[in-house]
Design a protein around this motif. Sequence first.
Motif, PDB file in Angstrom:
ATOM      1  N   ILE A 180       0.849  -1.202   0.000  1.00  7.77           N
ATOM      2  CA  ILE A 180       0.000   0.000   0.000  1.00  7.77           C
ATOM      3  C   ILE A 180       0.880   1.245   0.000  1.00  7.77           C
ATOM      4  N   ARG A 181       1.925   1.239   0.837  1.00  9.20           N
ATOM      5  CA  ARG A 181       2.838   2.384   0.883  1.00  9.20           C
ATOM      6  C   ARG A 181       3.566   2.552  -0.451  1.00  9.20           C
ATOM      7  N   ALA A 182       4.003   1.445  -1.032  1.00  7.35           N
ATOM      8  CA  ALA A 182       4.701   1.506  -2.326  1.00  7.35           C
ATOM      9  C   ALA A 182       3.785   2.086  -3.400  1.00  7.35           C
ATOM     10  N   ALA A 183       2.509   1.719  -3.368  1.00  5.89           N
ATOM     11  CA  ALA A 183       1.546   2.243  -4.341  1.00  5.89           C
ATOM     12  C   ALA A 183       1.345   3.744  -4.145  1.00  5.89           C
ATOM     13  N   ALA A 184       1.346   4.176  -2.883  1.00 10.77           N
ATOM     14  CA  ALA A 184       1.207   5.608  -2.604  1.00 10.77           C
ATOM     15  C   ALA A 184       2.398   6.381  -3.156  1.00 10.77           C
ATOM     16  N   ILE A 185       3.586   5.835  -2.978  1.00 11.52           N
ATOM     17  CA  ILE A 185       4.797   6.487  -3.501  1.00 11.52           C
ATOM     18  C   ILE A 185       4.748   6.532  -5.026  1.00 11.52           C
ATOM     19  N   HIS A 186       4.309   5.424  -5.630  1.00  9.52           N
ATOM     20  CA  HIS A 186       4.200   5.356  -7.087  1.00  9.52           C
ATOM     21  C   HIS A 186       3.211   6.408  -7.613  1.00  9.52           C
ATOM     22  N   ALA A 187       2.147   6.652  -6.840  1.00 10.30           N
ATOM     23  CA  ALA A 187       1.131   7.635  -7.237  1.00 10.30           C
ATOM     24  C   ALA A 187       1.541   9.063  -6.864  1.00 10.30           C
ATOM     25  N   LYS A 188       2.789   9.191  -6.346  1.00  6.85           N
ATOM     26  CA  LYS A 188       3.326  10.494  -5.943  1.00  6.85           C
ATOM     27  C   LYS A 188       2.532  11.135  -4.803  1.00  6.85           C
ATOM     28  N   LEU A 189       1.956  10.288  -3.961  1.00  7.60           N
ATOM     29  CA  LEU A 189       1.318  10.799  -2.756  1.00  7.60           C
ATOM     30  C   LEU A 189       2.397  10.991  -1.695  1.00  7.60           C
ATOM     31  N   PRO A 190       2.282  12.035  -0.870  1.00  3.81           N
ATOM     32  CA  PRO A 190       3.330  12.289   0.122  1.00  3.81           C
ATOM     33  C   PRO A 190       3.174  11.358   1.326  1.00  3.81           C
ATOM     34  N   VAL A 191       3.949  10.296   1.366  1.00  6.99           N
ATOM     35  CA  VAL A 191       3.913   9.383   2.504  1.00  6.99           C
ATOM     36  C   VAL A 191       5.306   9.292   3.122  1.00  6.99           C
ATOM     37  N   ARG A 192       5.325   8.871   4.366  1.00 10.02           N
ATOM     38  CA  ARG A 192       6.604   8.687   5.052  1.00 10.02           C
ATOM     39  C   ARG A 192       7.357   7.549   4.377  1.00 10.02           C
ATOM     40  N   LYS A 193       8.606   7.800   4.085  1.00  9.15           N
ATOM     41  CA  LYS A 193       9.428   6.751   3.462  1.00  9.15           C
ATOM     42  C   LYS A 193      10.065   5.898   4.553  1.00  9.15           C
ATOM     43  N   ILE A 194       9.932   4.610   4.418  1.00 14.36           N
ATOM     44  CA  ILE A 194      10.433   3.675   5.445  1.00 14.36           C
ATOM     45  C   ILE A 194      11.873   3.293   5.131  1.00 14.36           C
TER      46      ILE A 194
END
Length: 253
Positions: A239-253
């Motif tokens: 889910i986090r990887a998909a958010a990053i792919h969609a250029k949503l601002p999420v915390r990077k682990i």
Amino acid sequence: MSNLRLIPRLDIKGPNLIKGIRLEGLRVVGDPQEFALRYYEAGADELIYMDIVASLYGRNNLAAIIKRAADQVFIPITVGGGIRSVDDVREMLRSGADKVAINTAAIARPALISEVSRRFGSQAMVLSIEAKQVALGKWEAYTDNGRERTGFDVVEWAARGVALGAGEVLVTSVDQEGTRKGFDVKLIRAVSEAVTVPVIASGGMGHVDHMVAVAQSGLAAAVSMASVVHYGYIPLEQIRAAAIHAKLPVRKI
């Protein structure tokens, strides 16, 4: 823009993590501590614990579960269900919660929102709203796990709750909850446009596209998810990887 938060939601009945559809037909999923640890290790930004039978017993029974979690899980924890007073809030915060989510008691006595906010800070006071669509572009707030009507318009109530001191609004679409058919984007948009605090979208996540749809344009500040992660349909890391792919601002682990 602040980061989009990914928040697993753990609905609790007695000692068990449970899950239903539209807040009904509850099934036992497992030990909440095992799931909390799994989500923490997978990079969850926060956790929400909801005592879903608290209104039946008139009190929240999560103190022991929260103490156990807070010993091993070092991310913010929100606790909801059956919280009716400043003393209840104090007990939850002492047990290890960072925030409380209040629905039924806030509707019964809106001044409680101000009391909690003044005593513990607005960041600790989350207004929890269970919303059911009643007409095109209109939603009514419900209590008692989506069973009891209140007559409150969701958007008006959200704005009023924030004016009284709520620092965040958790909006659960009862119509979408547990269906894995997607968030009610129109509902989240309507609430987000009416308030100046972060809105957590809850109810309906079943695909990464659902997260993208409700998070784009900054509609939701956070996305709550349950069955999609509890049953392993989509791992949190994915889910986090998909958010990053969609250029949503999420915390990077």
